[in-house]
Design an enzyme around this catalytic site. Structure first.
Site, PDB file in Angstrom:
ATOM      1  N   LYS A 142      22.281 -41.808  61.007  1.00  0.00           N
ATOM      2  CA  LYS A 142      22.429 -43.245  60.781  1.00  0.00           C
ATOM      3  C   LYS A 142      23.355 -43.856  61.849  1.00  0.00           C
ATOM      4  CE  LYS A 142      19.884 -43.491  57.024  1.00  0.00           C
ATOM      5  NZ  LYS A 142      19.710 -42.124  56.551  1.00  0.00           N
ATOM      6  N   ILE A 143      23.631 -45.152  61.734  1.00  0.00           N
ATOM      7  CA  ILE A 143      24.359 -45.875  62.785  1.00  0.00           C
ATOM      8  C   ILE A 143      25.758 -45.308  62.976  1.00  0.00           C
ATOM      9  CG2 ILE A 143      24.989 -48.156  63.650  1.00  0.00           C
ATOM     10  CD1 ILE A 143      21.974 -47.770  63.053  1.00  0.00           C
TER      11      ILE A 143
END
Length: 383
Positions: A188-189
């Site tokens: 994820k980010i």
């Protein structure tokens, strides 16, 4: 191999975790609330509740909103199974709403039509879980208007979308969802290795999620029955779970969060380059919602010829690209098929799945790596 996504761990991250390892607390110490406060402050949300996964965050969000047996939860068929499973954990029935062909998110028109029918049949949902697929916000204003009309609650599954924006606010801070959930899985980010966060504007919902993540136990005298026996006292006031985030995860989250905006900007630049250089091929590129700014967790191309998806996928893998497919429609999974769902139930989602390939995109991707990806795709896909 160039992966479709990967984490970025710096010396600051390592130092933050090492500091925890030599501290007095490995769990239930000061780092978890520090991470909650930092994230809430960064995006502009009043309350944040950290847990050990986004799946746990979805579950406690459902619990806080009172989802139970006899209730219904609706979500997108194009998501990881956790978005739907959270409803099953609570004993609710789960159903799906077909997606918009361009954004891959729940289609507001399809939702409106399904709600109109459900109202006539007495089968309205208690909760709708719109999923911000690939990092792009759903059309939250349209979904909020429907929630106000039909009386359901909204849990925005923004597992892909931390750092994304809807209108003038960060996802999680626009106030259109009752609860918003983020994921910190390694691809994820930002990452905490595993971990999740639920954010809300509602103090009571935040308090409930706080005790649901920790066995239903509280030390808050205002929530207890009767008088406290002393400063050591606690009560289990509901059936909760052990969903707590560790201090090490939170320390990693604090340092990762400091680079969130830079990560999102880097991903957006990569997405813009893909848009420019893949135009003209026999592909459908991701659509962009006018009111949203994606965090670009994923960049999904769709082959115009579904029959070519497997050979193209295998060709890209052979060329050293760690491509993937996100996602197999949830209603086609065997567990959900046994509930009565069938192929053809959600045709737009199924068409999307038949043609989709997620190609490499991550913040530390180099120009040379992206050029290699683009070259390989052009070699596999005709103009």
């Amino acid at each position: 191999m160039i992966p479709y996504g990967r984490q970025d761990i710096t010396q600051d991250d390592i130092d933050g975790v090492l500091e925890v390892l030599t501290s007095d607390f490995l769990t239930q110490g000061p780092r978890v609330p520090a991470f909650e406060d930092a994230l809430a402050s960064h995006i502009g949300a009043p309350h944040a509740v950290a847990v050990n996964s986004a799946t746990s965050a979805l579950h406690i969000a459902c619990l806080a909103l009172g989802l139970g047996a006899g209730d219904r939860l609706w979500t997108s068929p194009i998501t990881f199974v956790a978005s739907a499973n959270a409803g099953l954990y609570c004993g609710a029935e789960v159903d799906f709403v077909d997606i918009d062909a361009e954004t891959f998110n729940i289609c507001p028109k399809a939702l409106a039509a399904k709600l109109e029918l459900a109202e006539r049949e007495g089968t309205l949902p208690k909760i709708v879980v719109p999923v911000d697929m690939c990092g792009q916000s759903c059309d939250m204003a349209a979904i909020r208007a429907l929630a106000d009309q039909y009386g359901f609650k909204i849990i925005e599954d923004a597992s892909h979308a931390i750092g994304g924006r809807y209108r003038d606010a960060f996802v999680g801070a626009h106030g259109l969802a009752d609860i918003t959930v983020f994921s910190f899985h390694p691809v994820k980010i930002i990452t905490t290795a595993e971990g999740g966060m639920a954010v809300t504007n509602d103090t009571d919902l935040a308090r409930k999620m706080g005790y649901f993540r920790s066995h239903g136990v509280t030390r808050d005298a205002d929530l207890m029955e009767g008088d406290s026996d002393g400063p050591w006292y606690y009560q289990q006031i509901d059936l909760g779970y052990n969903y707590r985030m560790t201090e090490m995860q939170a320390a990693l989250g604090v340092t990762q969060l400091q680079r969130l905006d830079a990560y999102v900007a880097a991903r957006a630049a990569r997405a813009d380059r893909y848009d420019a250089e893949l135009a003209g091929l026999a592909l459908d590129l991701p659509g962009r919602l006018e009111d949203a700014s994606s965090s670009w967790h994923l960049y999904v191309i769709r082959l115009q010829d579904a029959a070519s998806r497997r050979p193209v996928f295998e060709g890209l893998r052979a060329a050293g690209l760690g491509v993937n497919v996100h996602y197999i429609p949830v209603h086609l999974q065997p567990h959900y098929r046994r509930m009565g769902f069938n192929p053809g139930d959600f045709p737009v989602a199924e068409d999307y799945y038949s043609r989709a390939i997620s190609i490499p995109l991550y913040a530390t991707m180099s120009d040379e790596q992206q050029a290699e990806v683009i070259s390989a795709i052009k070699a596999e896909v005709a103009a």
